[in-house]
Design a protein around this motif. Structure first.
Motif, mmCIF file in Angstrom:
data_model
loop_
_atom_site.group_PDB
_atom_site.id
_atom_site.type_symbol
_atom_site.label_atom_id
_atom_site.label_comp_id
_atom_site.label_asym_id
_atom_site.label_seq_id
_atom_site.Cartn_x
_atom_site.Cartn_y
_atom_site.Cartn_z
ATOM 1 N N GLY A 1 -46.355 0.115 81.322
ATOM 2 C CA GLY A 1 -46.102 0.960 82.471
ATOM 3 C C GLY A 1 -46.757 0.478 83.744
ATOM 4 O O GLY A 1 -47.079 1.277 84.626
ATOM 5 N N ARG A 2 -46.928 -0.840 83.859
ATOM 6 C CA ARG A 2 -47.591 -1.408 85.050
ATOM 7 C C ARG A 2 -46.608 -2.342 85.761
ATOM 8 O O ARG A 2 -46.541 -3.535 85.455
ATOM 9 N N PRO A 3 -45.829 -1.860 86.683
ATOM 10 C CA PRO A 3 -44.884 -2.725 87.388
ATOM 11 C C PRO A 3 -45.606 -3.767 88.211
ATOM 12 O O PRO A 3 -46.697 -3.520 88.758
ATOM 13 N N GLY A 4 -45.005 -4.952 88.310
ATOM 14 C CA GLY A 4 -45.582 -6.026 89.105
ATOM 15 C C GLY A 4 -45.153 -5.927 90.557
ATOM 16 O O GLY A 4 -44.487 -4.968 90.963
ATOM 17 N N PRO A 5 -45.527 -6.917 91.382
ATOM 18 C CA PRO A 5 -45.153 -6.917 92.795
ATOM 19 C C PRO A 5 -43.646 -6.886 92.977
ATOM 20 O O PRO A 5 -42.930 -7.676 92.377
ATOM 21 N N GLY A 6 -43.158 -5.990 93.802
ATOM 22 C CA GLY A 6 -41.723 -5.904 94.083
ATOM 23 C C GLY A 6 -40.924 -5.228 92.990
ATOM 24 O O GLY A 6 -39.711 -5.102 93.110
ATOM 25 N N ARG B 1 -29.838 -11.584 92.212
ATOM 26 C CA ARG B 1 -29.862 -10.122 92.246
ATOM 27 C C ARG B 1 -28.489 -9.601 91.814
ATOM 28 O O ARG B 1 -27.528 -10.359 91.725
ATOM 29 N N PHE B 2 -28.434 -8.288 91.586
ATOM 30 C CA PHE B 2 -27.143 -7.661 91.348
ATOM 31 C C PHE B 2 -26.423 -7.496 92.677
ATOM 32 O O PHE B 2 -27.047 -7.240 93.718
ATOM 33 N N ALA B 3 -25.089 -7.631 92.634
ATOM 34 C CA ALA B 3 -24.301 -7.514 93.853
ATOM 35 C C ALA B 3 -24.512 -6.140 94.485
ATOM 36 O O ALA B 3 -24.747 -5.138 93.794
ATOM 37 N N ARG C 1 -34.350 -5.935 95.152
ATOM 38 C CA ARG C 1 -34.217 -6.805 96.324
ATOM 39 C C ARG C 1 -33.946 -8.251 95.929
ATOM 40 O O ARG C 1 -33.659 -9.085 96.793
ATOM 41 N N GLY C 2 -34.065 -8.551 94.647
ATOM 42 C CA GLY C 2 -33.771 -9.891 94.176
ATOM 43 C C GLY C 2 -35.018 -10.722 93.957
ATOM 44 O O GLY C 2 -36.124 -10.374 94.393
ATOM 45 N N ARG C 3 -34.836 -11.828 93.274
ATOM 46 C CA ARG C 3 -35.936 -12.733 92.949
ATOM 47 C C ARG C 3 -35.466 -14.173 93.104
ATOM 48 O O ARG C 3 -34.347 -14.520 92.738
ATOM 49 N N SER C 4 -36.331 -15.026 93.631
ATOM 50 C CA SER C 4 -36.061 -16.462 93.686
ATOM 51 C C SER C 4 -36.273 -17.050 92.298
ATOM 52 O O SER C 4 -36.845 -16.404 91.400
ATOM 53 N N ALA C 5 -35.862 -18.306 92.122
ATOM 54 C CA ALA C 5 -36.079 -18.975 90.836
ATOM 55 C C ALA C 5 -37.565 -19.090 90.526
ATOM 56 O O ALA C 5 -37.988 -18.925 89.376
ATOM 57 N N ALA C 6 -38.374 -19.380 91.547
ATOM 58 C CA ALA C 6 -39.816 -19.509 91.331
ATOM 59 C C ALA C 6 -40.430 -18.167 90.919
ATOM 60 O O ALA C 6 -41.309 -18.112 90.038
ATOM 61 N N GLU C 7 -39.977 -17.072 91.545
ATOM 62 C CA GLU C 7 -40.512 -15.756 91.184
ATOM 63 C C GLU C 7 -40.108 -15.372 89.769
ATOM 64 O O GLU C 7 -40.928 -14.851 88.998
ATOM 65 N N LEU C 8 -38.855 -15.625 89.412
ATOM 66 C CA LEU C 8 -38.433 -15.348 88.036
ATOM 67 C C LEU C 8 -39.200 -16.206 87.042
ATOM 68 O O LEU C 8 -39.562 -15.747 85.950
ATOM 69 N N SER C 9 -39.452 -17.461 87.419
ATOM 70 C CA SER C 9 -40.209 -18.352 86.544
ATOM 71 C C SER C 9 -41.620 -17.813 86.299
ATOM 72 O O SER C 9 -42.124 -17.820 85.167
ATOM 73 N N ALA C 10 -42.268 -17.320 87.362
ATOM 74 C CA ALA C 10 -43.613 -16.757 87.209
ATOM 75 C C ALA C 10 -43.586 -15.507 86.338
ATOM 76 O O ALA C 10 -44.488 -15.289 85.515
ATOM 77 N N GLU C 11 -42.530 -14.682 86.500
ATOM 78 C CA GLU C 11 -42.462 -13.430 85.743
ATOM 79 C C GLU C 11 -42.075 -13.654 84.286
ATOM 80 O O GLU C 11 -42.413 -12.862 83.413
ATOM 81 N N LEU D 1 -34.194 -8.443 86.885
ATOM 82 C CA LEU D 1 -33.390 -8.196 88.084
ATOM 83 C C LEU D 1 -33.163 -6.706 88.303
ATOM 84 O O LEU D 1 -33.105 -6.242 89.452
ATOM 85 N N VAL D 2 -33.015 -5.936 87.223
ATOM 86 C CA VAL D 2 -32.913 -4.485 87.375
ATOM 87 C C VAL D 2 -34.192 -3.931 87.993
ATOM 88 O O VAL D 2 -34.163 -3.052 88.862
ATOM 89 N N GLU D 3 -35.320 -4.471 87.572
ATOM 90 C CA GLU D 3 -36.613 -4.008 88.066
ATOM 91 C C GLU D 3 -36.934 -4.522 89.466
ATOM 92 O O GLU D 3 -37.897 -4.075 90.077
ATOM 93 N N SER D 4 -36.125 -5.482 89.960
ATOM 94 C CA SER D 4 -36.371 -6.077 91.291
ATOM 95 C C SER D 4 -35.082 -5.989 92.107
ATOM 96 O O SER D 4 -34.381 -6.987 92.279
#
Length: 429
Positions: free
Chosen positions: A421-426, A388-390, A346-356, A341-344
């Protein structure tokens, strides 16, 4: 009018004939041999208005095992299952009944009791994951109790749909004592021959015991919040109070104590107008909120969270506010989630967090359950939809000096990329 004691004293077949006659007359618009009980008559009127077929057994889509487990994890009724089992199960085998626990939408989440009755219930579709709302299966102890918002007993042909006439059931709603919200229904069901007028009183008593247990747990959570908040309030100048997420007051300083403060919709950290108090600065606390009543319009220091992942096996989240700071030690899974969540931002859905986390976007049940647990400790800092963080929380991440030592236990694809050092999408580069 149909008298419960009278039909309970009858032979089961005789009672069924009487109730079927009452139902048939009501459906035909004729004068019945006895008037249906008011709660049953009201339910039948709803069924006819909604077009529920009286002789066709409708079924809705069953919840999958994953969907059912997800609902179980977030249901407050999960906390009182021991009370329900202790109050109901010992007598169910002898009474040839089963216990069913449904959520506020009428979905069956738990079911226990006599094995042969469970098999009969399966044939009726009365199984875990099924929808027993009135709009689907007609008058019944689960759906009708949800609509009526009070305990309901349904005998034989009082069920609107004829396939349920061999059953009797008694359901009692359970409410959240913190806000009055309907949590679901406790139901006891069995064959018509086992009906007894005292069953409803029995189920209702156990439902009230469950509510009492929830009330005790709430008071215990308020006491924990009070333990955290009282030292902070003692050091804080001005007027302030600590409340739980439902607005119940745990501690006050400089204001008259109120049992509960109605929190506005969208309540969260930052500057907020709270009608009984006026302009307030809101900061998160473990298990609640700190409300500092504004004495002037000067901006207050922002809430800050430091996520420290620098020490292997000893990860923490520390929240800093005007009144002080508090820390929460993180499990390996929660450290991974907060890092993502720190790295994203804008926030992440449950499905996106699951993939990551797992490389599999379908494992959302696990993600939601873990996020539910971490938000119990960081409820004022984290928000959801998406996770996401508030917005008003400043976040600082402390990484280990060696990038390869970042969360060394983790096999999450997103963490593996971050070590390289390879950030993913978003993700933040």
């Amino acid at each position: 009018m149909v008298d419960v004691a009278r039909i309970s004293a009858m032979d089961a077949r005789e009672a069924a004939r009487l109730l079927k006659g009452v139902r048939a007359a009501a459906l035909a618009g004729d004068r019945p041999p006895a008037a249906p009980r008011p709660e049953i008559a009201a339910s039948w009127r709803r069924m006819m208005a909604q077009g529920v077929h009286p002789d066709r057994d409708a079924r809705s889509r069953m919840l999958s095992a994953a969907e059912t487990e997800e609902r179980r994890q977030v249901s407050a009724l999960r906390e009182v299952l021991p009370v329900l089992r202790e109050g109901l199960l010992p007598a169910l085998d002898e009474a040839l009944h089963i216990m069913v626990v449904a959520d506020a939408e009428g979905r069956l989440l738990w079911r226990e009791g006599h094995r042969s009755i469970l098999r009969k219930a399966d044939r009726l579709g009365f199984s875990v994951g099924a929808d027993w709302g009135e709009r689907v299966v007609g008058t019944n102890g689960v759906g009708t109790a949800l609509v009526a918002r009070r305990p309901v007993q349904v005998f034989s042909a009082e069920h609107f749909v004829s396939s349920h006439h061999e059953w009797t059931c008694a359901g009692a709603p359970v409410r959240d004592p913190r806000d009055g919200r309907l949590l679901g229904v406790i139901d006891v069901s069995g064959p018509l021959a086992t009906m007894h007028p005292a069953t409803l009183a029995w189920v209702t008593s156990v439902a009230r015991l469950a509510e009492r247990e929830l009330r005790i747990r709430h008071l215990e959570s308020l006491e924990r919040l009070r333990t955290v908040a009282s030292p902070l309030l003692a050091r804080l100048p001005g007027r302030a109070l600590a409340v739980d997420p439902h607005g119940w007051t745990a501690a006050v300083a400089g204001v008259a104590p109120a049992e509960r403060i109605p929190l506005p919709r969208g309540f969260g950290p930052g500057r907020t107008w709270v009608p009984p108090l006026g302009d307030c600065t809101v900061e998160p606390l473990p298990g609640g909120w700190l409300l500092r009543i504004a004495e002037d319009r000067a901006d207050a220091p922002a809430t800050r969270l430091v996520l420290d992942l620098s020490r292997n096996g000893s990860w923490s989240a520390t929240v800093y506010g005007a009144a002080g700071s508090w820390s929460h030690e993180l499990s390996p899974r929660h450290a991974e989630l907060l890092f993502l969540l720190v790295e994203s931002p804008r926030g992440r859905s449950a499905a996106e967090l699951s993939a990551e986390l797992f490389g599999d976007p379908t494992r959302t049940v696990t993600v939601r359950a873990e996020m539910s647990r971490v938000r119990r400790h960081l409820a004022g800092v984290l928000t959801h939809r998406p996770y996401r963080f508030a917005q008003d929380v400043e976040v600082e991440l402390i990484r280990p000096q060696d990038a390869g030592a970042l969360l060394p236990h983790s096999t999450a694809p997103a963490v593996l990329r971050a070590r390289l050092g390879r950030p993913g999408p978003g993700m933040v580069p």
